[in-house]
Write a protein that holds these residues in place. Sequence first.
Motif, short mmCIF file in Angstrom:
data_model
loop_
_atom_site.label_atom_id
_atom_site.label_comp_id
_atom_site.label_asym_id
_atom_site.label_seq_id
_atom_site.Cartn_x
_atom_site.Cartn_y
_atom_site.Cartn_z
N VAL A 1 0.86 -1.18 0.00
CA VAL A 1 0.00 0.00 0.00
C VAL A 1 0.90 1.23 0.00
O VAL A 1 1.78 1.36 0.85
N PHE A 2 0.68 2.11 -0.96
CA PHE A 2 1.46 3.33 -1.08
C PHE A 2 0.58 4.53 -0.72
O PHE A 2 -0.49 4.72 -1.31
N ALA A 3 1.02 5.34 0.25
CA ALA A 3 0.29 6.54 0.64
C ALA A 3 1.07 7.79 0.27
O ALA A 3 0.52 8.89 0.27
N GLY A 4 2.33 7.63 -0.03
CA GLY A 4 3.18 8.76 -0.40
C GLY A 4 4.38 8.26 -1.19
O GLY A 4 4.61 7.05 -1.27
N ALA A 5 5.11 9.17 -1.76
CA ALA A 5 6.29 8.81 -2.54
C ALA A 5 7.46 9.68 -2.10
O ALA A 5 7.34 10.91 -2.04
N SER A 6 8.58 9.05 -1.76
CA SER A 6 9.80 9.81 -1.47
C SER A 6 10.33 10.33 -2.79
O SER A 6 10.45 9.58 -3.76
N ALA A 7 10.62 11.61 -2.81
CA ALA A 7 11.04 12.24 -4.06
C ALA A 7 12.20 13.19 -3.82
O ALA A 7 12.31 13.80 -2.75
N ALA B 1 10.48 11.12 -8.55
CA ALA B 1 10.42 9.96 -7.68
C ALA B 1 11.12 8.73 -8.26
O ALA B 1 11.29 7.75 -7.58
N GLY B 2 11.52 8.76 -9.49
CA GLY B 2 12.20 7.63 -10.10
C GLY B 2 11.23 6.51 -10.46
O GLY B 2 10.02 6.63 -10.29
N VAL B 3 11.79 5.42 -10.95
CA VAL B 3 10.97 4.28 -11.38
C VAL B 3 11.43 3.06 -10.60
O VAL B 3 12.57 2.61 -10.74
N HIS B 4 10.56 2.53 -9.76
CA HIS B 4 10.91 1.44 -8.85
C HIS B 4 11.47 0.22 -9.60
O HIS B 4 12.52 -0.32 -9.24
N TYR B 5 10.80 -0.22 -10.64
CA TYR B 5 11.22 -1.46 -11.29
C TYR B 5 12.44 -1.29 -12.18
O TYR B 5 13.00 -2.26 -12.65
N THR C 1 15.80 2.92 -10.24
CA THR C 1 16.22 4.33 -10.23
C THR C 1 15.39 5.14 -9.26
O THR C 1 15.18 6.32 -9.46
N ASP C 2 14.92 4.50 -8.19
CA ASP C 2 13.97 5.17 -7.30
C ASP C 2 14.58 5.59 -5.96
O ASP C 2 13.87 5.78 -4.99
N ASP C 3 15.88 5.78 -5.88
CA ASP C 3 16.51 6.22 -4.64
C ASP C 3 16.61 7.75 -4.66
O ASP C 3 17.48 8.32 -5.31
N PRO C 4 15.71 8.44 -3.94
CA PRO C 4 15.69 9.90 -4.00
C PRO C 4 16.95 10.54 -3.43
O PRO C 4 17.34 11.62 -3.86
N ASP C 5 17.61 9.87 -2.47
CA ASP C 5 18.86 10.42 -1.93
C ASP C 5 19.92 10.50 -3.02
O ASP C 5 20.65 11.49 -3.13
N VAL C 6 20.01 9.46 -3.83
CA VAL C 6 20.99 9.43 -4.92
C VAL C 6 20.61 10.47 -5.98
O VAL C 6 21.48 11.20 -6.49
N MET C 7 19.33 10.57 -6.32
CA MET C 7 18.90 11.55 -7.33
C MET C 7 19.20 12.98 -6.88
O MET C 7 19.73 13.79 -7.65
N ALA C 8 18.90 13.32 -5.62
CA ALA C 8 19.16 14.67 -5.10
C ALA C 8 20.66 14.96 -5.11
O ALA C 8 21.09 16.05 -5.51
N ALA C 9 21.47 13.99 -4.69
CA ALA C 9 22.92 14.18 -4.69
C ALA C 9 23.45 14.36 -6.10
O ALA C 9 24.33 15.21 -6.34
N ASP C 10 22.93 13.61 -7.07
CA ASP C 10 23.37 13.75 -8.46
C ASP C 10 23.06 15.14 -9.00
O ASP C 10 23.89 15.75 -9.68
#
Length: 72
Positions: A24-30, A47-51, A54-63
């Motif tokens: 169950v998803f109520a929010g998305a880390s972005a 938010a990236g794509v889980h499957y 590429t869904d690690d928001p910490d890595v995306m923000a750092a990039d």
Amino acid sequence: MTPSLDCRVECLPLAKPFRISGHVFAGASAAVVTVSGGAFSGRDGAAGVHYFGTDDPDVMAADVCDFAQARA
């Protein structure tokens, strides 16, 4: 004026929780980025794509922050 950049990770609430594959998803880390300069600012998130893995928001923000610092 030099634009400023703020990168952070936020949990963005979904309009309505949903269930898929037993989860169950109520929010998305972005990764959320705000660019400000003078009287103007802009904000966006990803938010990236889980499957795709590429869904690690910490890595995306750092990039994004690393890219911006390299271009400064």
